[in-house]
Motif scaffolding. Sequence first.
Motif, PDB file in Angstrom:
ATOM      1  N   VAL A 181       5.107  -6.479  11.023  1.00 47.14           N
ATOM      2  CA  VAL A 181       4.565  -5.562  12.024  1.00 47.14           C
ATOM      3  C   VAL A 181       3.050  -5.701  12.025  1.00 47.14           C
ATOM      4  O   VAL A 181       2.409  -5.687  10.971  1.00 47.14           O
ATOM      5  CB  VAL A 181       5.014  -4.096  11.772  1.00 47.14           C
TER       6      VAL A 181
ATOM      7  N   GLY B 149       0.800  -1.225   0.000  1.00 49.18           N
ATOM      8  CA  GLY B 149       0.000   0.000   0.000  1.00 49.18           C
ATOM      9  C   GLY B 149       0.826   1.266   0.000  1.00 49.18           C
ATOM     10  O   GLY B 149       1.790   1.415  -0.766  1.00 49.18           O
ATOM     11  N   GLY B 150       0.484   2.160   0.907  1.00 51.43           N
ATOM     12  CA  GLY B 150       1.095   3.487   0.943  1.00 51.43           C
ATOM     13  C   GLY B 150       2.564   3.500   1.328  1.00 51.43           C
ATOM     14  O   GLY B 150       3.298   4.428   0.975  1.00 51.43           O
ATOM     15  N   GLY B 151       2.969   2.514   2.079  1.00 48.83           N
ATOM     16  CA  GLY B 151       4.390   2.387   2.379  1.00 48.83           C
ATOM     17  C   GLY B 151       4.929   3.294   3.471  1.00 48.83           C
ATOM     18  O   GLY B 151       6.119   3.622   3.461  1.00 48.83           O
ATOM     19  N   THR B 152       4.081   3.662   4.427  1.00 52.69           N
ATOM     20  CA  THR B 152       4.623   4.503   5.504  1.00 52.69           C
ATOM     21  C   THR B 152       5.607   3.717   6.368  1.00 52.69           C
ATOM     22  O   THR B 152       6.582   4.285   6.867  1.00 52.69           O
ATOM     23  CB  THR B 152       3.512   5.103   6.390  1.00 52.69           C
ATOM     24  N   ASN B 153       5.368   2.436   6.527  1.00 56.97           N
ATOM     25  CA  ASN B 153       6.333   1.628   7.281  1.00 56.97           C
ATOM     26  C   ASN B 153       7.636   1.455   6.494  1.00 56.97           C
ATOM     27  O   ASN B 153       8.720   1.463   7.076  1.00 56.97           O
ATOM     28  CB  ASN B 153       5.721   0.269   7.646  1.00 56.97           C
ATOM     29  N   LEU B 154       7.520   1.320   5.192  1.00 55.36           N
ATOM     30  CA  LEU B 154       8.722   1.301   4.341  1.00 55.36           C
ATOM     31  C   LEU B 154       9.487   2.609   4.522  1.00 55.36           C
ATOM     32  O   LEU B 154      10.714   2.610   4.659  1.00 55.36           O
ATOM     33  CB  LEU B 154       8.327   1.119   2.871  1.00 55.36           C
TER      34      LEU B 154
ATOM     35  N   MET C  36       0.392   3.873  14.286  1.00 59.46           N
ATOM     36  CA  MET C  36       1.502   3.884  13.315  1.00 59.46           C
ATOM     37  C   MET C  36       2.602   4.823  13.799  1.00 59.46           C
ATOM     38  O   MET C  36       3.776   4.468  13.850  1.00 59.46           O
ATOM     39  CB  MET C  36       0.995   4.298  11.929  1.00 59.46           C
TER      40      MET C  36
ATOM     41  N   PRO D  77      -0.544  -4.191  13.882  1.00 58.52           N
ATOM     42  CA  PRO D  77      -0.955  -3.001  14.627  1.00 58.52           C
ATOM     43  C   PRO D  77      -1.816  -3.273  15.865  1.00 58.52           C
ATOM     44  O   PRO D  77      -2.854  -2.654  16.063  1.00 58.52           O
ATOM     45  CB  PRO D  77      -1.726  -2.183  13.581  1.00 58.52           C
TER      46      PRO D  77
ATOM     47  N   ALA E  71       6.030  -5.043   5.565  1.00 61.76           N
ATOM     48  CA  ALA E  71       5.768  -3.682   6.057  1.00 61.76           C
ATOM     49  C   ALA E  71       4.462  -3.188   5.444  1.00 61.76           C
ATOM     50  O   ALA E  71       4.450  -2.652   4.345  1.00 61.76           O
ATOM     51  CB  ALA E  71       6.930  -2.768   5.673  1.00 61.76           C
ATOM     52  N   GLY E  72       3.361  -3.434   6.158  1.00 59.78           N
ATOM     53  CA  GLY E  72       2.069  -3.100   5.587  1.00 59.78           C
ATOM     54  C   GLY E  72       1.762  -4.029   4.413  1.00 59.78           C
ATOM     55  O   GLY E  72       1.126  -3.646   3.447  1.00 59.78           O
TER      56      GLY E  72
ATOM     57  N   GLY F 244      -5.284  -4.106   8.849  1.00 56.66           N
ATOM     58  CA  GLY F 244      -5.774  -2.767   8.524  1.00 56.66           C
ATOM     59  C   GLY F 244      -6.706  -2.228   9.596  1.00 56.66           C
ATOM     60  O   GLY F 244      -6.497  -2.447  10.797  1.00 56.66           O
TER      61      GLY F 244
ATOM     62  N   GLU G 106       4.335   1.630  15.371  1.00 56.76           N
ATOM     63  CA  GLU G 106       4.840   0.857  14.214  1.00 56.76           C
ATOM     64  C   GLU G 106       6.107   1.454  13.614  1.00 56.76           C
ATOM     65  O   GLU G 106       7.080   0.743  13.361  1.00 56.76           O
ATOM     66  CB  GLU G 106       3.772   0.780  13.114  1.00 56.76           C
TER      67      GLU G 106
ATOM     68  N   HIS H 110      -8.232  -2.110  14.545  1.00 58.65           N
ATOM     69  CA  HIS H 110      -8.548  -0.984  15.426  1.00 58.65           C
ATOM     70  C   HIS H 110     -10.041  -0.943  15.750  1.00 58.65           C
ATOM     71  O   HIS H 110     -10.428  -0.578  16.852  1.00 58.65           O
ATOM     72  CB  HIS H 110      -8.055   0.314  14.775  1.00 58.65           C
TER      73      HIS H 110
ATOM     74  N   GLN I 106      -5.640   4.176  14.230  1.00 56.38           N
ATOM     75  CA  GLN I 106      -4.661   3.590  13.299  1.00 56.38           C
ATOM     76  C   GLN I 106      -3.473   4.533  13.113  1.00 56.38           C
ATOM     77  O   GLN I 106      -2.319   4.126  13.157  1.00 56.38           O
ATOM     78  CB  GLN I 106      -5.320   3.312  11.949  1.00 56.38           C
TER      79      GLN I 106
HETATM   80  C1  GRF Z   1      -1.663   0.000   8.362  1.00 54.47           C
HETATM   81  O1  GRF Z   1      -2.834  -0.755   8.301  1.00 54.47           O
HETATM   82  C2  GRF Z   1      -0.896  -0.410   9.534  1.00 54.47           C
HETATM   83  O2  GRF Z   1      -1.659  -0.411  10.682  1.00 54.47           O
HETATM   84  C3  GRF Z   1      -0.471  -1.764   9.070  1.00 54.47           C
HETATM   85  O3  GRF Z   1      -0.020  -1.507   7.768  1.00 54.47           O
HETATM   86  C4  GRF Z   1      -0.725  -0.405   7.278  1.00 54.47           C
HETATM   87  C5  GRF Z   1       0.229   0.692   6.916  1.00 54.47           C
HETATM   88  O4  GRF Z   1       0.681   0.415   5.684  1.00 54.47           O
HETATM   89  N1  GRF Z   1       0.451  -2.439   9.894  1.00 54.47           N
HETATM   90  P1  GRF Z   1       1.871   1.187   5.033  1.00 54.47           P
HETATM   91  O5  GRF Z   1       3.142   0.817   5.746  1.00 54.47           O
HETATM   92  O6  GRF Z   1       1.608   2.664   5.133  1.00 54.47           O
HETATM   93  O7  GRF Z   1       1.804   0.696   3.608  1.00 54.47           O
END
Ligand code: GRF
Length: 204
Positions: free
Chosen positions: A111, A13-18, A179, A113, A90-91, A126, A183, A130, A175
């Motif tokens: 990871v 997905g969006g990859g914030t964990n990346l 994060m 949540p 990661a997500g 996802g 996370e 929560h 969520q």
């Molecule tokens: C969110 O659902 C988070 O809680 C889960 O991964 C998603 C975040 O995805 N662990 P990303 O890392 O932003 O792609």
Amino acid sequence: MKNKVGIAVLVSGGGTNLQALIDAQNSGDIISGRIVCVISSKPGVYALERAEKAGIPHYALDRKALGQQAFEAETARIIANSGARLIVLAGFLSILSAGFINNFPGRIINVHPALIPSFCGKGMYGLRVHEAALEYGVKVTGATVHYVNEIPDGGEIIMQKAVNIRDGDTPEKLQKRVMKQAEWKILPASAEKVCAEILKSEVK
Ligand code: GRF
């Protein structure tokens, strides 16, 4: 100079964990490992752009079109070619087969949540995680990084961090807080810890 452990990051997905992993690599919080490839289970996701911007080789696979078996075979091939020795989910939103997981014993981390063993297992990903925490009425939730085995969210825990639930929380608000507070902190810290352990285990 000691070698670094190659890390393959799997995303959906969006990859914030990346992004948290990339930032930790740039800031020196991850020094024992290095991201060598990013593989997405869906084409067109923003995580791929983050990898592109960071100059990391990235691969868009279409798991739905390929089917699980071909997706996993292609993922394994990319990982082998990249030289990665640790896989970080990661997500990453699909469940890997036991056959895939067993090829990388102690080398896949994820990871989740919530504070495992709460709000985890099949179907718990996802926002659902929560929603379940709020429905139950717990006052504290958080995130867990764990090794991946054939039981969804069932592998050995590496790190956990608690996050308080506030009055008026919605699944979306919670969520975001989980994060930000948990996370994005424990995933890079765990990646560093596991990479350091891999390097240490190789010193003769
Ligand atoms: C969110 O659902 C988070 O809680 C889960 O991964 C998603 C975040 O995805 N662990 P990303 O890392 O932003 O792609």
